[in-house]
Design an enzyme around this catalytic site. Structure first.
Site, mmCIF file in Angstrom:
data_model
loop_
_atom_site.group_PDB
_atom_site.id
_atom_site.type_symbol
_atom_site.label_atom_id
_atom_site.label_comp_id
_atom_site.label_asym_id
_atom_site.label_seq_id
_atom_site.Cartn_x
_atom_site.Cartn_y
_atom_site.Cartn_z
ATOM 1 C CB CYS A 41 -0.889 0.043 1.127
ATOM 2 S SG CYS A 41 -2.014 1.443 1.285
ATOM 3 C CB SER A 43 -0.297 4.148 3.953
ATOM 4 O OG SER A 43 -1.454 4.289 3.556
ATOM 5 C CG HIS A 46 3.069 8.549 1.876
ATOM 6 N ND1 HIS A 46 3.399 9.725 1.173
ATOM 7 C CD2 HIS A 46 1.935 8.339 1.560
ATOM 8 C CE1 HIS A 46 2.724 10.123 0.304
ATOM 9 N NE2 HIS A 46 1.776 9.125 0.559
ATOM 10 C CG HIS A 62 -1.207 -0.272 6.589
ATOM 11 N ND1 HIS A 62 -0.107 0.080 5.639
ATOM 12 C CD2 HIS A 62 -2.271 -0.046 6.138
ATOM 13 C CE1 HIS A 62 -0.764 0.651 4.663
ATOM 14 N NE2 HIS A 62 -2.167 0.502 4.858
ATOM 15 C CB CYS A 170 -5.478 -1.315 3.961
ATOM 16 S SG CYS A 170 -5.355 0.481 3.753
HETATM 17 CU CU CU Z 1 -3.311 0.622 3.200
#
Ligand code: CU
Length: 370
Positions: A41, A43, A46, A62, A170
């Site tokens: 993902c 995120s 980042h 996550h 997610c």
């Molecule tokens: Cu995610």
């Protein structure tokens, strides 16, 4: 001491290091999960790039799904062998946010996200040199074994494939939730979705599920059109060729859309999403920007055009309830999952998986363990 193979971030802007780590057994109120699938993902990227600073070393990841390996004292909701989805914002169940149906805002989960520790301030991972390694969002799914609070797992039907559960954990709940829970899109609405990646595709399918009649996908990568249409987009705007705000006006008889979603995480598409709204419309931001990002909006349109601008985290959902509902929606044929998965990788290929994500080659890919 149990050991696991994990992808460890020692320093931002450096590749993840694949190494064997020690995983401390679950303490009171904790569970140890054997991961079976973990999502690649944006995120996490980042954090890898340093846009969202986190203390290192840390095991990211996550999204995921797995099987309970062991439980600590006092754990009652799961037992070894149970299939679970880790919740990347654990919630206490008692604070005003939890009791008002907004568990993603619970201070417990928020604190774990920023400290990279368990609620007691300690970590349960050690590298071969004996150093503590931090947890990401309390779940660290880029490890074959991960210890986490009981509050961070939800038990699921063992018949439900774990790779599909990982997708739901997610991207799906965030995207579909943005439509259903954050925006409350009504049947017959017009919708624009900026960004046709992992979250955007699920916003598109969420809009399709609630019978939005016009679903305009906007992306600067033309090759994403086919996937966007497969998930339910009725139109596609290539924002590298034309101004998407004008294109959306042209497609809506000059009025704009009822709902606009931003799923990229950059100021400009947030501004464009806001500008593409019809009077009375709602703009929902789900993309994660750099920590210092600012967007400029015409504030008078909040008043004269009664526009709404809001953000959504975790699809503004209640994961304990809504993850299960999403699984049921898949079983009933309403929610597409197979179509979302572009590629699978082994954990030791994770740097390659992130490079492919950055190149825009994949919608969603998964790390899988046999
Ligand atoms: Cu995610």
């Amino acid at each position: 001491m149990p050991t696991a193979l994990a992808a460890v971030l020692y320093e931002s802007k450096k590749p993840l290091v694949i190494e064997e780590v020690e995983v401390l057994p679950p303490q009171v109120g904790e569970v140890m999960v054997r991961m079976k699938a973990a999502g690649i993902c944006h995120s996490d990227l980042h954090v890898m790039k340093g846009d969202l600073p986190m203390p290192c070393p840390i095991i990211l990841g996550h999204e995921g799904a797995g099987v309970v390996e062991a439980i600590g004292e006092g754990v009652t909701s799961v037992a070894p062998g149970d299939h679970v989805i880790p919740i990347w914002r654990a919630s206490c169940g008692r604070c005003d946010f939890c009791l008002n149906g907004r568990p993603a805002l619970c201070d417990m989960g928020t604190a774990m996200r920023f400290t990279g520790t368990m609620p007691d301030g300690q970590t349960r991972f050690r590298n071969p040199r004996g150093d503590c390694i931090r947890h990401y969002a309390g779940v660290s799914t880029f490890s074959s074994l991960s210890t986490m609070p009981e509050a961070a797992v939800v038990k699921i039907d063992p018949e439900f494939p774990l790779w599909k559960a990982a997708l739901i954990s997610c991207g799906v709940i965030t995207g579909v939730g943005a439509v259903v829970y954050a925006a409350g899109v009504t049947a017959g609405s017009s919708v624009a979705v900026f960004g046709a990646g992992g979250i955007g595709l699920n916003i598109i399918q969420g809009a399709r599920m609630v019978s939005a009649v016009q679903i305009i996908a906007v992306d600067k990568v033309a090759s994403k059109e086919a996937h966007a249409r497969q998930m339910g987009a009725t139109h596609f705007v290539d924002s590298s060729l034309s101004d998407p705000v004008q294109a959306i006006r042209d497609l809506t008889g000059g009025r704009g859309v009822d709902y606009a979603f931003e799923a990229i995480g950059q100021p400009q598409p947030i501004e464009q999403a806001y500008d593409s709204l019809k009077k009375g419309g709602t703009c929902v931001v789900s993309g994660i920007c750099r920590g210092d990002a600012r967007a400029a909006i015409n504030v008078n349109q909040l008043v004269y055009a009664e526009k709404t601008l809001k953000g959504t985290l975790y699809g503004s959902a209640r994961p304990r309830v809504d993850l299960i509902r999403l699984m049921n929606l898949h079983r009933s044929g309403h929610l597409q999952l197979d179509e979302l998965l572009t590629r699978t990788y082994r954990l030791d290929q994770i740097n390659e998986a992130y490079a492919a994500l950055e190149r825009g080659e994949v919608a969603r890919s998964l790390i899988v363990w046999d």
